[in-house]
Design a protein around this motif. Structure first.
Motif, PDB file in Angstrom:
ATOM      1  N   SER A 125     -27.139  47.788 -15.663  1.00 10.22           N
ATOM      2  CA  SER A 125     -27.623  46.824 -16.646  1.00 10.22           C
ATOM      3  C   SER A 125     -26.432  46.138 -17.293  1.00 10.22           C
ATOM      4  CB  SER A 125     -28.456  47.524 -17.725  1.00 10.22           C
ATOM      5  OG  SER A 125     -27.620  48.358 -18.512  1.00 10.22           O
ATOM      6  N   ASP A 126     -26.669  44.956 -17.863  1.00  7.37           N
ATOM      7  CA  ASP A 126     -25.602  44.260 -18.586  1.00  7.37           C
ATOM      8  C   ASP A 126     -25.081  45.124 -19.726  1.00  7.37           C
ATOM      9  OD1 ASP A 126     -25.010  41.943 -17.282  1.00  7.37           O
ATOM     10  OD2 ASP A 126     -25.632  40.621 -18.906  1.00  7.37           O
ATOM     11  N   GLU A 127     -25.964  45.872 -20.334  1.00  7.40           N
ATOM     12  CA  GLU A 127     -25.569  46.732 -21.445  1.00  7.40           C
ATOM     13  C   GLU A 127     -24.553  47.781 -20.992  1.00  7.40           C
ATOM     14  OE1 GLU A 127     -27.901  50.206 -23.687  1.00  7.40           O
ATOM     15  OE2 GLU A 127     -28.767  48.225 -24.070  1.00  7.40           O
ATOM     16  N   VAL A 128     -24.780  48.381 -19.836  1.00  7.94           N
ATOM     17  CA  VAL A 128     -23.853  49.384 -19.309  1.00  7.94           C
ATOM     18  C   VAL A 128     -22.520  48.737 -18.938  1.00  7.94           C
ATOM     19  CG1 VAL A 128     -23.422  50.979 -17.386  1.00  7.94           C
ATOM     20  CG2 VAL A 128     -25.636  50.989 -18.561  1.00  7.94           C
ATOM     21  N   ARG A 142     -20.522  41.639 -12.745  1.00  3.51           N
ATOM     22  CA  ARG A 142     -21.882  41.112 -12.583  1.00  3.51           C
ATOM     23  C   ARG A 142     -22.102  40.613 -11.153  1.00  3.51           C
ATOM     24  NH1 ARG A 142     -22.223  37.696 -18.245  1.00  3.51           N
ATOM     25  NH2 ARG A 142     -23.203  39.335 -19.502  1.00  3.51           N
ATOM     26  N   GLU A 145     -21.171  46.032 -20.210  1.00  2.00           N
ATOM     27  CA  GLU A 145     -20.459  45.686 -21.449  1.00  2.00           C
ATOM     28  C   GLU A 145     -19.937  46.937 -22.151  1.00  2.00           C
ATOM     29  OE1 GLU A 145     -22.942  43.108 -23.782  1.00  2.00           O
ATOM     30  OE2 GLU A 145     -22.956  41.557 -22.231  1.00  2.00           O
ATOM     31  N   GLU A 146     -20.658  48.024 -22.084  1.00  2.00           N
ATOM     32  CA  GLU A 146     -20.193  49.282 -22.672  1.00  2.00           C
ATOM     33  C   GLU A 146     -18.932  49.774 -21.965  1.00  2.00           C
ATOM     34  OE1 GLU A 146     -22.171  53.435 -22.178  1.00  2.00           O
ATOM     35  OE2 GLU A 146     -23.147  52.442 -23.883  1.00  2.00           O
ATOM     36  N   ASP A 203     -16.201  47.150 -23.225  1.00  2.00           N
ATOM     37  CA  ASP A 203     -15.894  47.068 -24.659  1.00  2.00           C
ATOM     38  C   ASP A 203     -15.577  48.413 -25.301  1.00  2.00           C
ATOM     39  OD1 ASP A 203     -16.270  44.334 -24.504  1.00  2.00           O
ATOM     40  OD2 ASP A 203     -18.388  44.456 -25.030  1.00  2.00           O
ATOM     41  N   ASP A 204     -16.173  49.489 -24.780  1.00  2.00           N
ATOM     42  CA  ASP A 204     -15.958  50.797 -25.399  1.00  2.00           C
ATOM     43  C   ASP A 204     -14.867  51.614 -24.726  1.00  2.00           C
ATOM     44  OD1 ASP A 204     -18.050  50.022 -26.984  1.00  2.00           O
ATOM     45  OD2 ASP A 204     -19.498  51.442 -26.165  1.00  2.00           O
ATOM     46  N   GLU A 215     -21.006  54.690 -11.721  1.00  2.00           N
ATOM     47  CA  GLU A 215     -22.352  54.504 -12.250  1.00  2.00           C
ATOM     48  C   GLU A 215     -23.319  54.105 -11.129  1.00  2.00           C
ATOM     49  OE1 GLU A 215     -25.145  54.453 -15.415  1.00  2.00           O
ATOM     50  OE2 GLU A 215     -23.032  55.027 -15.512  1.00  2.00           O
TER      51      GLU A 215
END
Length: 197
Positions: free
Chosen positions: A178-181, A93, A183-184, A187-188, A169
């Motif tokens: 994005s935070d979503e990317v 971040r 975290e993906e 976490d993934d 990316e």
């Protein structure tokens, strides 16, 4: 004596060098490496080209110094949140906020530089960030010290994976993640692989 030289004489040492490097960075972002000249940097900085040539023999060296200056002006502290996931998340971040323009600049403006210098983005990154352990090394060593992960199986590539995916990316989209990317990525992909290792 030219006005530019009079102004340059009043600014000395670290202050003058910082202003020259900021002017060089602005020129690089605005014009790209192909349109970058020491004359334009001198005009922007309000000085003369001899002042630049006394410090940097050519535009390639000035560009490298400007990139190093821009990087050091955007420090990213290595966080210590108490968990591997927290440290990786906070570090990505922070980089997303402070340095995304550097990644974009390396892609969008330095193509001609890489051809001329016969180097690559990876080599330039190593040169600019040389000296000391990477954020990934620090973060993973803390996780090992806490007993959160086992050092065995943590290859250099696995340790670097989160930041490699982050850079990929950013370089392909030329935008902050994005935070979503983020975290993906963690976490993934990264954390399951680290736990498996």
């Amino acid at each position: 004596m030219h006005l530019e030289e009079t102004v340059a004489r009043r600014r000395r040492g670290a202050r003058l060098e910082a202003e020259l490097l900021e002017a060089a960075w602005a020129e690089l972002i605005e014009r790209g490496y192909a349109g970058f000249t020491l004359e334009a940097v001198a005009r922007r900085a309000g000085t003369s080209t001899p002042v630049l040539y006394r410090r940097w023999a050519n535009k390639q060296l000035l560009v490298e110094a400007a990139l190093l200056h821009a990087t050091s002006a955007r420090p990213v502290e290595t966080p210590d949140t108490g968990t591997l996931r927290g440290d990786l998340l906070a570090s990505m971040r922070a980089a997303n906020e402070a340095r995304i323009d550097l990644l974009a600049a390396m892609t969008a403006t330095l193509g001609a530089y890489f051809d001329e210098a016969r180097t690559s983005p990876a080599q330039l990154r190593r040169q600019v960030l040389a000296g000391g352990p990477s954020a990934a090394d620090v973060i993973f060593q803390r996780a090992i010290d806490r007993g959160e992960v086992d050092a065995e199986g943590l290859t250099p590539r696995i340790r670097a994976l989160a930041f490699d995916l982050f850079r990929h990316e950013a370089l392909t989209t030329l935008r902050p993640l994005s935070d979503e990317v983020i975290e993906e990525i963690l976490d993934d992909i990264v954390l399951p692989l680290v736990r498996k290792a």
